[in-house]
Design a protein around this motif. Structure first.
Motif, PDB file in Angstrom:
ATOM      1  N   SER A 293       0.841  -1.191   0.000  1.00  0.00           N
ATOM      2  CA  SER A 293       0.000   0.000   0.000  1.00  0.00           C
ATOM      3  C   SER A 293       0.883   1.250   0.000  1.00  0.00           C
ATOM      4  CB  SER A 293      -0.891   0.009   1.242  1.00  0.00           C
ATOM      5  OG  SER A 293      -0.117   0.263   2.403  1.00  0.00           O
ATOM      6  N   PRO A 294       0.355   2.418  -0.429  1.00  0.00           N
ATOM      7  CA  PRO A 294       1.141   3.652  -0.371  1.00  0.00           C
ATOM      8  C   PRO A 294       1.665   3.971   1.020  1.00  0.00           C
ATOM      9  CG  PRO A 294      -0.755   3.972  -1.773  1.00  0.00           C
ATOM     10  CD  PRO A 294      -0.923   2.610  -1.137  1.00  0.00           C
ATOM     11  N   GLU A 295       0.897   3.655   2.058  1.00  0.00           N
ATOM     12  CA  GLU A 295       1.360   3.934   3.414  1.00  0.00           C
ATOM     13  C   GLU A 295       2.540   3.046   3.787  1.00  0.00           C
ATOM     14  OE1 GLU A 295      -0.625   5.000   7.731  1.00  0.00           O
ATOM     15  OE2 GLU A 295      -1.680   3.672   6.366  1.00  0.00           O
TER      16      GLU A 295
ATOM     17  N   VAL B 110       8.685   2.540   4.377  1.00  0.00           N
ATOM     18  CA  VAL B 110       9.942   1.880   4.018  1.00  0.00           C
ATOM     19  C   VAL B 110      10.925   2.865   3.396  1.00  0.00           C
ATOM     20  CG1 VAL B 110       9.472   1.148   1.643  1.00  0.00           C
ATOM     21  CG2 VAL B 110      10.831  -0.311   3.131  1.00  0.00           C
ATOM     22  N   LEU B 111      10.440   3.980   2.842  1.00  0.00           N
ATOM     23  CA  LEU B 111      11.344   4.992   2.288  1.00  0.00           C
ATOM     24  C   LEU B 111      12.274   5.556   3.360  1.00  0.00           C
ATOM     25  CD1 LEU B 111       8.954   7.002  -0.085  1.00  0.00           C
ATOM     26  CD2 LEU B 111      10.833   5.514  -0.751  1.00  0.00           C
ATOM     27  N   ARG B 112      11.797   5.636   4.593  1.00  0.00           N
ATOM     28  CA  ARG B 112      12.618   6.200   5.668  1.00  0.00           C
ATOM     29  C   ARG B 112      13.796   5.300   6.024  1.00  0.00           C
ATOM     30  NH1 ARG B 112       7.830   8.306   5.655  1.00  0.00           N
ATOM     31  NH2 ARG B 112       7.337  10.263   6.704  1.00  0.00           N
ATOM     32  N   SER B 113      13.612   3.988   5.895  1.00  0.00           N
ATOM     33  CA  SER B 113      14.723   3.076   6.176  1.00  0.00           C
ATOM     34  C   SER B 113      15.587   2.837   4.945  1.00  0.00           C
ATOM     35  CB  SER B 113      14.181   1.737   6.689  1.00  0.00           C
ATOM     36  OG  SER B 113      13.269   1.174   5.760  1.00  0.00           O
TER      37      SER B 113
ATOM     38  N   ASN C 266       2.818 -11.858   4.705  1.00  0.00           N
ATOM     39  CA  ASN C 266       3.503 -11.864   5.993  1.00  0.00           C
ATOM     40  C   ASN C 266       4.809 -11.085   5.968  1.00  0.00           C
ATOM     41  OD1 ASN C 266       1.534 -13.435   7.283  1.00  0.00           O
ATOM     42  ND2 ASN C 266       2.450 -15.333   6.545  1.00  0.00           N
ATOM     43  N   ASP C 267       5.309 -10.786   4.781  1.00  0.00           N
ATOM     44  CA  ASP C 267       6.546 -10.008   4.670  1.00  0.00           C
ATOM     45  C   ASP C 267       6.291  -8.518   4.504  1.00  0.00           C
ATOM     46  OD1 ASP C 267       8.257 -12.116   4.989  1.00  0.00           O
ATOM     47  OD2 ASP C 267       8.404 -12.590   2.866  1.00  0.00           O
ATOM     48  N   ARG C 268       5.044  -8.101   4.531  1.00  0.00           N
ATOM     49  CA  ARG C 268       4.729  -6.673   4.435  1.00  0.00           C
ATOM     50  C   ARG C 268       4.792  -6.027   5.816  1.00  0.00           C
ATOM     51  NH1 ARG C 268      -0.771  -6.028   0.871  1.00  0.00           N
ATOM     52  NH2 ARG C 268      -0.169  -7.238  -0.966  1.00  0.00           N
TER      53      ARG C 268
ATOM     54  N   LYS D 231       1.352  -1.222   9.869  1.00  0.00           N
ATOM     55  CA  LYS D 231       1.256  -0.055  10.730  1.00  0.00           C
ATOM     56  C   LYS D 231       0.885  -0.453  12.156  1.00  0.00           C
ATOM     57  CE  LYS D 231      -1.100   4.438  11.032  1.00  0.00           C
ATOM     58  NZ  LYS D 231      -2.070   5.346  10.372  1.00  0.00           N
ATOM     59  N   ALA D 232      -0.036  -1.428  12.292  1.00  0.00           N
ATOM     60  CA  ALA D 232      -0.484  -1.866  13.612  1.00  0.00           C
ATOM     61  C   ALA D 232       0.631  -2.532  14.404  1.00  0.00           C
ATOM     62  CB  ALA D 232      -1.661  -2.831  13.472  1.00  0.00           C
ATOM     63  N   LEU D 233       1.694  -2.967  13.726  1.00  0.00           N
ATOM     64  CA  LEU D 233       2.809  -3.644  14.383  1.00  0.00           C
ATOM     65  C   LEU D 233       4.027  -2.735  14.517  1.00  0.00           C
ATOM     66  CD1 LEU D 233       2.603  -7.096  12.537  1.00  0.00           C
ATOM     67  CD2 LEU D 233       1.528  -6.440  14.697  1.00  0.00           C
ATOM     68  N   GLY D 234       3.826  -1.435  14.385  1.00  0.00           N
ATOM     69  CA  GLY D 234       4.957  -0.513  14.437  1.00  0.00           C
ATOM     70  C   GLY D 234       5.852  -0.655  13.224  1.00  0.00           C
ATOM     71  N   TRP D 235       5.242  -1.014  12.095  1.00  0.00           N
ATOM     72  CA  TRP D 235       5.930  -1.191  10.812  1.00  0.00           C
ATOM     73  C   TRP D 235       6.917  -2.358  10.840  1.00  0.00           C
ATOM     74  CZ3 TRP D 235       3.158   0.860   7.322  1.00  0.00           C
ATOM     75  CH2 TRP D 235       2.466   2.045   7.585  1.00  0.00           C
ATOM     76  N   ARG D 236       6.669  -3.317  11.729  1.00  0.00           N
ATOM     77  CA  ARG D 236       7.363  -4.592  11.637  1.00  0.00           C
ATOM     78  C   ARG D 236       6.515  -5.559  10.823  1.00  0.00           C
ATOM     79  NH1 ARG D 236       8.050  -5.565  17.914  1.00  0.00           N
ATOM     80  NH2 ARG D 236       5.969  -4.613  17.774  1.00  0.00           N
ATOM     81  N   THR D 237       7.069  -6.697  10.451  1.00  0.00           N
ATOM     82  CA  THR D 237       6.345  -7.646   9.616  1.00  0.00           C
ATOM     83  C   THR D 237       5.779  -8.771  10.476  1.00  0.00           C
ATOM     84  OG1 THR D 237       8.274  -9.042   9.163  1.00  0.00           O
ATOM     85  CG2 THR D 237       7.916  -7.149   7.707  1.00  0.00           C
TER      86      THR D 237
END
Length: 369
Positions: free
Chosen positions: A131-133, A138-141, A345-347, A350-356
């Protein structure tokens, strides 16, 4: 006037035109009275610019002018600075109005269009159905030392829907909705009430389920194919959002779903099989046999209450990118389902603090070994 009758009707009643890209253009009736100086209340109108010019001649301060207009002082200051005559330094309201109109109408190429490397990076992730979000995060990392490449998700959406802002591919599959044009959100309840199924109600679930603090509480459902003749079972862990898909090549009866669920839950660590929440579909008619085989209790949602298993509903929406409605789901193999589940599962979430989900689920499994 020597024109066609159809042309006259268009002049009188207006018309709508859809261009090749799917955008809709509305042409209002020319007989309708329109104030050319009126626009969005966000912007100064021509009448307000006339007031500014009059008060400037009366030697009023910019703050006094702002109070007269009911605007912020910065608005009046910026207006005079940007739209006054560059040669004489005087403020002419009609010239200022024209300058402002030209400035708003001028197309502006966005950051994505000006940066080929950034554009390719974003397009690659969109092609992977991010998704765009998710791409925005991921652009920040990916570019930690380049803040100019840190974009909000709305910028990416505009680059898709507005070609001049970025030129990203505008195919139906780029975004989850599949739409070519943006649409206002609507929340219309169109679900029909289904007959209740005897079993433990969702209100009887342990309190730890609602808190999402303990892994192993799963939500499940079926996504159905063309003519309701094929289906795929979907499971998602409420805590980690980890997804598992059930292969149902022989049908979606209660026996088939029971066997697929038993096979899936037996392969999981015991501490990650605490409960299962399902809707009141007939495919769970053998839920008692599933519970006896796995010791996993099954809780049933109330009729027409999909939010009681919201993680699964969200997952089913994501899966429709891979398995569109109206397609035959029996053509997909177990390997195909495993590939789709792995990609979800590799995405980062947001609900996980941007972890997968894969990352969190793997840590849990490692601690249980």
């Amino acid at each position: 006037m020597g024109i066609n009758r159809k042309t006259g009707n268009r002049w009188r009643y207006g018309r709508k035109v859809v261009d090749r890209s799917g955008r809709e253009h509305v042409y209002l009736p020319i007989t309708e009275e329109r104030n050319s100086s009126a626009g969005s209340p966000r912007f100064l109108s021509e009448d307000e610019r006339i007031v500014i010019a009059d008060l400037l001649r009366a030697r009023k301060s910019l703050r006094a002018i702002a109070r007269e207009l009911g605007r912020d002082p910065a608005t009046s200051s910026r207006e005079v600075r940007r739209n006054r005559d560059p040669r004489s330094g005087k403020y002419h309201p009609f010239q200022a109005q024209r300058r402002a109109a030209v400035r708003r109408a001028r197309s502006k190429e966005g950051k994505i269009g000006r940066d080929p490397e950034l554009k390719e990076f974003i397009q690659q992730h969109l092609d992977r159905r991010w998704s765009p979000e998710q791409v925005s995060q991921v652009l920040r990392s990916a570019f930690p030392d380049e803040p100019d490449r840190h974009l909000v998700h709305e910028t990416i959406c505009q680059a898709i829907y507005l070609p001049h802002r970025g030129g990203l591919e505008r195919t139906p599959g780029v975004l989850r909705t599949g739409r070519r044009a943006r649409r206002r959100r609507r929340r219309v309840d169109q679900r029909t009430t289904r007959s209740g199924y005897p079993g433990e109600p969702v209100s009887q679930r342990p309190a730890e389920v609602s808190g999402r603090l303990v892994a192993g509480h799963w939500e499940g459902d079926l996504i159905v194919g063309q003519g309701n003749r094929s289906a795929i079972g979907t499971l998602v862990d409420r805590t980690t959002r980890y997804v598992k898909l059930l292969h149902l090549p022989d049908g979606r009866t209660a026996e088939h779903v029971r066997d697929a669920l038993v096979h899936t839950f037996i392969s999981l660590p015991a501490d990650l099989t605490r409960s299962l929440t399902w809707d009141q579909g007939s495919e769970m008619g053998r839920h008692d046999e599933f519970t006896r085989a796995t010791s996993v209790p099954v809780y049933f949602c109330e009729p027409a209450s999909p939010w009681q298993r919201g993680s699964n509903e969200n997952t089913n929406g994501l899966l429709r990118q891979y398995f569109p409605k109206g397609t035959d789901l029996s053509i997909y193999s177990a390997e195909d389902l495993a590939y789709v589940a792995a990609e979800l599962n590799d995405r980062p979430r947001k609900a996980l603090g941007w972890r997968t989900p894969s990352e969190l689920f793997a840590k849990l499994v490692a601690t249980l070994e």
